[in-house]
Design a protein around this motif. Structure first.
Motif, PDB file in Angstrom:
ATOM      1  N   ASN A  45       0.860  -1.171   0.000  1.00 55.76           N
ATOM      2  CA  ASN A  45       0.000   0.000   0.000  1.00 55.76           C
ATOM      3  C   ASN A  45       0.900   1.225   0.000  1.00 55.76           C
ATOM      4  N   GLY A 102      -9.948   3.169   8.140  1.00 52.58           N
ATOM      5  CA  GLY A 102      -8.839   2.221   8.005  1.00 52.58           C
ATOM      6  C   GLY A 102      -9.379   0.811   8.171  1.00 52.58           C
ATOM      7  N   ASP A 125     -10.929   3.115   3.507  1.00 55.78           N
ATOM      8  CA  ASP A 125      -9.514   2.706   3.515  1.00 55.78           C
ATOM      9  C   ASP A 125      -8.837   3.223   2.259  1.00 55.78           C
ATOM     10  N   ASP A 145      -8.246   8.741   1.842  1.00 55.60           N
ATOM     11  CA  ASP A 145      -7.098   8.887   2.728  1.00 55.60           C
ATOM     12  C   ASP A 145      -7.530   9.685   3.951  1.00 55.60           C
ATOM     13  N   ARG A 163      -9.128   1.407  14.161  1.00 59.17           N
ATOM     14  CA  ARG A 163      -8.303   0.425  14.880  1.00 59.17           C
ATOM     15  C   ARG A 163      -7.046   0.095  14.087  1.00 59.17           C
TER      16      ARG A 163
END
Ligand SMILES: C[S@@+](CC[C@H](N)C(=O)[O-])C[C@H]1O[C@@H](n2cnc3c(N)ncnc32)[C@H](O)[C@@H]1O
Length: 336
Positions: A45, A102, A125, A145, A163
């Motif tokens: 990523n 995320g 995400d 983002d 998390r």
């Protein structure tokens, strides 16, 4: 303090004149141009400069395993159960909603959509999730983002969850302020992460000096990765700092936190539940360590040093030759 109170009212600048985020739906095909394939054949990523960790199916399988072990450790999908239930009570005036920032493989978002079928769940995400089963109709995903802010989602959610995302967040206190503004009054913010610091069998922090005699190879790898993530701009100290940062936000109240020590591998005889969780955490750590090579190479480590670090840490964890604990921190707060 005054500065915190002032900035807690400030969302990041809008990114365009459009009120909607710069997203595309997860149903669009994976944009390989935004992803980098590393020398080990895994997809990384690299959609922002900060996060250089795997983002392939293998990583998403690891995240599923980690999700399972955290759910077992917490006894459910979230800490602060009473607060979450109060925020998500079924109501007639509107549909309660949940944001997972995320989201990774999407497991938490999907499980929340199943547990709360009358709520809408959105997972966000940098990369698309890995949905293997049927996607619940009340769950969807967006590519975005988190460092660009959430001005488009002001006052939109009753529960916001983030998390294990700190490695990809440039300014975590600002991130928390953004998430606070995304909540509706009475809404609950849930954050959680495992520390990169590991602990010995007496739950004392292991030395940060990788050359000290008692230092474990696993701690050496974690320490090297910690430095690399920090140098890339990730807010990797967030697990221990979150309660303090949450308390500094004027719009939040009822800050609480919960820390859990989990043995890495079943090195102590306790009970069957702990044996299962610690075995899952060992498997999680083995997979996590095997994905750290690109990050460490990007820090300037020689390939042979990276190989040695990963190989020795792997052997140590497989043999349980060192008794290690990992500490996980879960914090929450309520929007005033
Ligand atoms: C370690 S995974 C955790 C996934 C999930 N929250 C969980 O607990 O299973 C971190 C995830 O955060 C995502 N991420 C990192 N930085 C991000 C950012 N700035 N914006 C959105 N997602 C980000 C990564 O792509 C990755 O999927």
């Amino acid at each position: 303090m005054a500065q915190d109170a002032q900035s807690s009212d400030t969302l990041s600048e809008p990114r365009s004149s459009s009120p909607t985020p710069l997203l595309y739906s997860y149903h669009s095909s994976l944009d390989e141009q935004l992803l980098l394939r590393n020398a080990y054949g895994r997809i990384l990523n690299n959609q922002n400069d900060t996060y250089l960790l795997p983002a392939d199916n293998e990583e998403h399988r690891r995240l599923d395993l980690q999700h399972h072990l955290i759910t077992l450790s917490l006894g459910g999908l979230y800490a602060a159960k009473d607060l979450v239930h109060r925020a998500l009570w079924p109501r007639t005036d509107r549909t309660p909603s949940i944001l997972d920032v995320g989201t990774g493989s999407g497991s938490w978002a999907v499980d929340m959509a199943i547990e709360f079928p009358y709520c809408d769940v959105v997972g966000v995400d940098l990369v698309p999730p890995r949905i293997t089963g049927k996607l619940p109709p009340n769950c969807r995903f967006e590519i975005d983002d988190a460092n660009l802010g959430f001005v488009h989602y002001k006052d939109a959610f009753d529960v916001v969850h983030a998390r294990s995302i700190s490695a990809g967040i440039r300014d975590y206190p600002q991130f928390l302020r953004e998430l606070a503004l995304v909540l509706r009054p009475g809404g609950v913010l849930l954050v959680g992460d495992g520390e990169m610091q590991l602990y010995d069998e007496d739950r004392q922090p292991l030395s940060y000096n990788p050359n000290s005699p008692g230092c474990s190879w696993t701690q050496k790898v974690f320490f090297s990765a910690y430095n690399a993530m920090k140098n890339r701009g990730g807010n990797i100290d967030s697990p221990s700092m979150s309660p303090q940062w949450l308390r500094a936000i004027d719009g939040l109240t009822d800050v609480g936190w919960h820390k859990i020590f989990i043995p890495i591998g079943p090195w102590r005889q306790f009970d069957a539940r702990e044996a299962t969780i610690s075995e899952l955490l060992r498997a999680d750590c083995l997979k996590y360590i095997s994905g750290l090579a690109p990050l460490l190479l990007s820090e300037g480590y020689l390939p042979e040093s990276v190989d040695t670090l990963i190989r020795e840490a792997t052997t140590e964890l497989r043999d349980l030759s060192v008794k290690l604990y990992s500490r996980w921190c879960f914090a929450w707060a309520v929007k005033k």
